[in-house]
Scaffold this active site. Structure first.
Site, PDB file in Angstrom:
ATOM      1  N   ASP A  66      33.723  65.997  66.179  1.00 18.70           N
ATOM      2  CA  ASP A  66      33.995  67.435  66.158  1.00 18.70           C
ATOM      3  C   ASP A  66      34.099  67.969  64.736  1.00 18.70           C
ATOM      4  O   ASP A  66      34.004  69.174  64.518  1.00 18.70           O
ATOM      5  CB  ASP A  66      35.298  67.739  66.907  1.00 18.70           C
ATOM      6  CG  ASP A  66      35.570  69.232  67.031  1.00 18.70           C
ATOM      7  OD1 ASP A  66      34.730  69.930  67.621  1.00 18.70           O
ATOM      8  OD2 ASP A  66      36.614  69.690  66.528  1.00 18.70           O
ATOM      9  N   GLU A  92      30.347  70.872  56.554  1.00 14.44           N
ATOM     10  CA  GLU A  92      30.275  71.812  57.674  1.00 14.44           C
ATOM     11  C   GLU A  92      29.762  73.166  57.211  1.00 14.44           C
ATOM     12  O   GLU A  92      30.162  73.636  56.145  1.00 14.44           O
ATOM     13  CB  GLU A  92      31.663  71.978  58.320  1.00 14.44           C
ATOM     14  CG  GLU A  92      32.151  70.713  59.008  1.00 14.44           C
ATOM     15  CD  GLU A  92      33.436  70.918  59.795  1.00 14.44           C
ATOM     16  OE1 GLU A  92      33.905  72.077  59.918  1.00 14.44           O
ATOM     17  OE2 GLU A  92      33.981  69.924  60.305  1.00 14.44           O
ATOM     18  N   ARG A  95      39.828  65.136  59.971  1.00 15.23           N
ATOM     19  CA  ARG A  95      39.161  65.896  58.930  1.00 15.23           C
ATOM     20  C   ARG A  95      37.854  65.193  58.596  1.00 15.23           C
ATOM     21  O   ARG A  95      37.818  63.959  58.456  1.00 15.23           O
ATOM     22  CB  ARG A  95      40.030  66.011  57.674  1.00 15.23           C
ATOM     23  CG  ARG A  95      41.389  66.612  57.924  1.00 15.23           C
ATOM     24  CD  ARG A  95      41.333  67.990  58.543  1.00 15.23           C
ATOM     25  NE  ARG A  95      40.926  69.024  57.606  1.00 15.23           N
ATOM     26  CZ  ARG A  95      40.798  70.298  57.923  1.00 15.23           C
ATOM     27  NH1 ARG A  95      41.026  70.693  59.172  1.00 15.23           N
ATOM     28  NH2 ARG A  95      40.426  71.200  57.014  1.00 15.23           N
ATOM     29  N   SER A 129      37.354  71.699  68.852  1.00 18.82           N
ATOM     30  CA  SER A 129      38.296  70.979  69.719  1.00 18.82           C
ATOM     31  C   SER A 129      39.690  71.606  69.733  1.00 18.82           C
ATOM     32  O   SER A 129      40.441  71.427  70.684  1.00 18.82           O
ATOM     33  CB  SER A 129      38.402  69.511  69.293  1.00 18.82           C
ATOM     34  OG  SER A 129      38.955  69.391  67.996  1.00 18.82           O
ATOM     35  N   VAL A 148      38.360  63.779  65.338  1.00 15.07           N
ATOM     36  CA  VAL A 148      38.858  65.141  65.462  1.00 15.07           C
ATOM     37  C   VAL A 148      39.859  65.431  64.343  1.00 15.07           C
ATOM     38  O   VAL A 148      40.644  66.369  64.425  1.00 15.07           O
ATOM     39  CB  VAL A 148      39.514  65.386  66.846  1.00 15.07           C
ATOM     40  CG1 VAL A 148      38.483  65.390  67.950  1.00 15.07           C
ATOM     41  CG2 VAL A 148      40.606  64.338  67.127  1.00 15.07           C
ATOM     42  N   HIS A 181      33.259  71.748  65.587  1.00 12.73           N
ATOM     43  CA  HIS A 181      34.636  71.995  65.141  1.00 12.73           C
ATOM     44  C   HIS A 181      35.341  73.000  66.054  1.00 12.73           C
ATOM     45  O   HIS A 181      35.914  74.002  65.604  1.00 12.73           O
ATOM     46  CB  HIS A 181      34.662  72.483  63.695  1.00 12.73           C
ATOM     47  CG  HIS A 181      35.954  72.171  62.990  1.00 12.73           C
ATOM     48  ND1 HIS A 181      36.033  71.924  61.650  1.00 12.73           N
ATOM     49  CD2 HIS A 181      37.228  72.064  63.449  1.00 12.73           C
ATOM     50  CE1 HIS A 181      37.290  71.683  61.300  1.00 12.73           C
ATOM     51  NE2 HIS A 181      38.032  71.757  62.379  1.00 12.73           N
TER      52      HIS A 181
END
Length: 320
Positions: free
Chosen positions: A256, A261, A232, A282, A230, A280
């Site tokens: 996450d 991305e 980077r 969380s 969680v 992404h």
């Protein structure tokens, strides 16, 4: 003389706008989330509350800009041009701390999804399959390694202690942090890594943490361990993680954030049975805006008095 501007790119309630007007009566409040920025001279914007990757960079590069301070929503600031901000003497404050509760809850949601057999049960439910052949794991007396012991990490440690877990914290300096039974510096992580049943990555992205989790570290982890990311995305080398998942070195990963991305549709991670993917999210929570505003207001009170910003000022030497 033109009035100075505060460009509000983060949605702000009428009550919050009133507070800002009282604190900074000499400033024009531009409701940027409503696209109300076109009529105000860009050069006169002095403060940014929020960030837009398309609208904001031209403001920074404008040679006539009076921009002095940016408050972003995120904890990580690796997407910002730190060198340029430093060169132009623009202060940056982040959203560190506002994500501690939701992210820590997501961490344990991911962990419990695997340890209590929920991940497999959801898949079996779609098949109308009654299958009790899944190892159920207790968190009590297990060891969790929390890599990154800022406000999120200490909150994860607090919840872990409530489960009766042994906590190992990892940070850059090895400084003592609450809710950790053991603290170790990043460079000495291998000393305790083989003892961890669960490894949680909450590292910021810096030159020192890019691909921090790679084949070397994954090989040192306990066989059948759990890995949660969680932090980077680029702090983990994806190909090495996939190899560790395929070999069984890592039994389960809750992810996450990702090196790229959105996660590409052809990524092997999508179809791996021992992986849980969240997009992404969380850090999202209904109290997000209020917590961010509290940071901004505290700093704004100091800013208008000519004082140093007291909360979440980014150190440009460390990038966090």
């Amino acid at each position: 003389m033109n009035k100075k501007g505060i460009w509000l790119l983060q949605e702000t309630t009428p009550e919050q706008l009133k507070v800002l007007e009282e604190i900074a009566p000499d400033y024009e409040l531009i409701k940027g989330w409503n696209n109300e920025h076109n009529d105000f001279p860009q050069e006169d914007i002095e403060i940014l509350y929020g960030w837009n990757k398309k609208l904001c960079p031209p403001l920074i590069t404008n040679p006539n800009s009076k921009l002095r301070w940016i408050q972003v929503q995120s904890a990580g600031v690796d997407y910002m041009d730190i060198d340029l901000l430093k060169k132009k003497d623009i202060m940056l404050t982040n959203g560190s701390g506002i994500h501690a509760i939701p992210i820590s809850e997501s961490v344990f949601g991911m962990i419990l999804t695997y340890t209590r057999g929920i991940h497999k049960s959801v898949k079996n439910q779609r098949k109308s399959l009654w299958d009790r052949n899944h190892p159920i794991i207790e968190l009590h007396n297990s060891t969790i390694m929390i890599v990154g012991t800022g406000q999120i990490g200490t909150q994860v440690g607090k919840i872990a202690k409530a489960f009766g877990m042994r906590t190992i914290g990892v940070n850059r300096s090895g400084r003592e942090v609450e809710n950790m039974d053991i603290i170790v510096s990043q460079q000495n992580i291998d000393t305790y890594l083989p003892e961890a049943d669960i490894v949680v990555n909450i590292l910021p992205l810096t030159n020192l943490t890019r691909y921090f989790f790679n084949k070397k570290l994954f090989d040192q982890m306990k066989d059948g361990s759990i890995f949660i990311n969680v932090g980077r995305g680029p702090s983990v080398k994806t190909t090495d993680l996939i190899e560790a998942l395929n070999s069984g070195k890592i039994a389960f990963a809750g992810l996450d954030v990702f090196e790229e991305e959105p996660l590409p549709s052809d990524s092997p991670l999508w179809t791996m049975d021992n992986v849980l993917i969240t997009p992404h999210i969380s850090g999202m929570a209904r109290h997000f805006k209020k917590r961010l505003f509290d940071i901004f207001v505290t700093n704004l009170r100091a800013y208008v008095k000519g004082e140093d910003l007291p909360r979440n000022k980014v150190d440009y030497e460390r990038n966090y």
